[in-house]
Design an enzyme around this catalytic site. Sequence first.
Site, PDB file in Angstrom:
ATOM      1  N   LYS A 147      -5.546  -1.191 -18.178  1.00 49.98           N
ATOM      2  CA  LYS A 147      -5.627  -0.268 -17.000  1.00 49.98           C
ATOM      3  C   LYS A 147      -6.920  -0.046 -16.289  1.00 49.98           C
ATOM      4  O   LYS A 147      -7.944  -0.224 -16.816  1.00 49.98           O
ATOM      5  CB  LYS A 147      -5.165   1.002 -17.426  1.00 49.98           C
ATOM      6  CG  LYS A 147      -4.612   1.845 -16.314  1.00 49.98           C
ATOM      7  CD  LYS A 147      -4.740   3.378 -16.757  1.00 49.98           C
ATOM      8  CE  LYS A 147      -3.360   3.633 -17.245  1.00 49.98           C
ATOM      9  NZ  LYS A 147      -3.039   5.150 -17.373  1.00 49.98           N
ATOM     10  N   HIS A 148      -6.882  -0.586 -14.838  1.00 50.39           N
ATOM     11  CA  HIS A 148      -7.896  -0.447 -14.010  1.00 50.39           C
ATOM     12  C   HIS A 148      -7.305   0.254 -12.637  1.00 50.39           C
ATOM     13  O   HIS A 148      -6.184  -0.350 -12.404  1.00 50.39           O
ATOM     14  CB  HIS A 148      -8.437  -1.560 -13.967  1.00 50.39           C
ATOM     15  CG  HIS A 148      -7.717  -2.887 -13.330  1.00 50.39           C
ATOM     16  ND1 HIS A 148      -6.736  -3.489 -14.152  1.00 50.39           N
ATOM     17  CD2 HIS A 148      -7.566  -3.360 -12.486  1.00 50.39           C
ATOM     18  CE1 HIS A 148      -6.037  -4.271 -13.492  1.00 50.39           C
ATOM     19  NE2 HIS A 148      -6.552  -4.455 -12.164  1.00 50.39           N
ATOM     20  N   VAL A 149      -8.090   0.685 -11.966  1.00 51.19           N
ATOM     21  CA  VAL A 149      -7.763   0.740 -10.323  1.00 51.19           C
ATOM     22  C   VAL A 149      -9.065   0.068  -9.796  1.00 51.19           C
ATOM     23  O   VAL A 149     -10.005  -0.667 -10.208  1.00 51.19           O
ATOM     24  CB  VAL A 149      -7.947   2.062 -10.027  1.00 51.19           C
ATOM     25  CG1 VAL A 149      -6.684   3.172 -10.773  1.00 51.19           C
ATOM     26  CG2 VAL A 149      -9.339   3.014 -10.470  1.00 51.19           C
TER      27      VAL A 149
END
Length: 289
Positions: A147-149
């Site tokens: 998960k990353h933005v």
Amino acid sequence: MGGTWLDAIDERSAAALASGALQPVQAEQTEMEDGGMRFIVRWVSSLAVKDAAKVAIPGGPRDPNFNPFLNPDPALTVGPVGDAHVVILNKFPLCERHLVLARRTFEEQLQPLEYSDFAALATIMVEAGGIGLYNGGAAAGASQRHKHVQWMPEAEGNASLRLFAGGLPLGLPEQGVATHPALPMKHVFVRVLSGRDVPVEAAADSLLAGYRNACDELGLVPGEDGLLPPCNLLVGEGWLLMLPRSQECFEGISISAVCFGGTLYTRQPEQIEAIRRVGPLRALAAVGC
């Protein structure tokens, strides 16, 4: 961290470019008008280098389960942001200062975003503005499961929600919702606090509330494998935009969140003509719902 985020990003970028850890942006672009809006289509030849790097390594193709965000390359690591995230230079950037804000521990990209994800993003945006991006799963253009933005700065030719300003209502209160008449796919805009000079906590609270409102408006619900259907999120200019997705590609062109900010990216120059043939809005609609 001493100094500003931009100072730290630029210092790390200069060193990473000099060492070869960071691949410089190589792009040619053309402009197209559609729905009264100006779109940019960029052929980024460095994306082809990224594809080649996946297989052209000693010993054969890279382990498909390799996770570049779990123990990120120190040459690309800017530093921690908050308790749960680390700021990493995108090794194959779509523009200068293109950042990944990755969780320090593994979590699936399809899992719903949390306060810490928005707090990390708000920390950068309060200082430097720009646009925040999220690709909720492979069908939404995510290339990594961790998960990353992402964040991109405000600059000529970069993605921006300013593109849609003319079709959105003026004076809408915070957490008010709207749709844009030129977008032929399912979507929702939510008015939020974002950008420079907003306290980080207030911005993060507003972004999380806007995200949850958008999920409710679009009927996105957590399932066994995460939030379904997959979706893209963009944040900037006081707006949060969310769009559910039906597939990753239009005629072989991977469409991610950044493309819904008015800048589309191709790996091959001939793919520009595929977008020109139907127009950017129809190309984007083809991967939406």
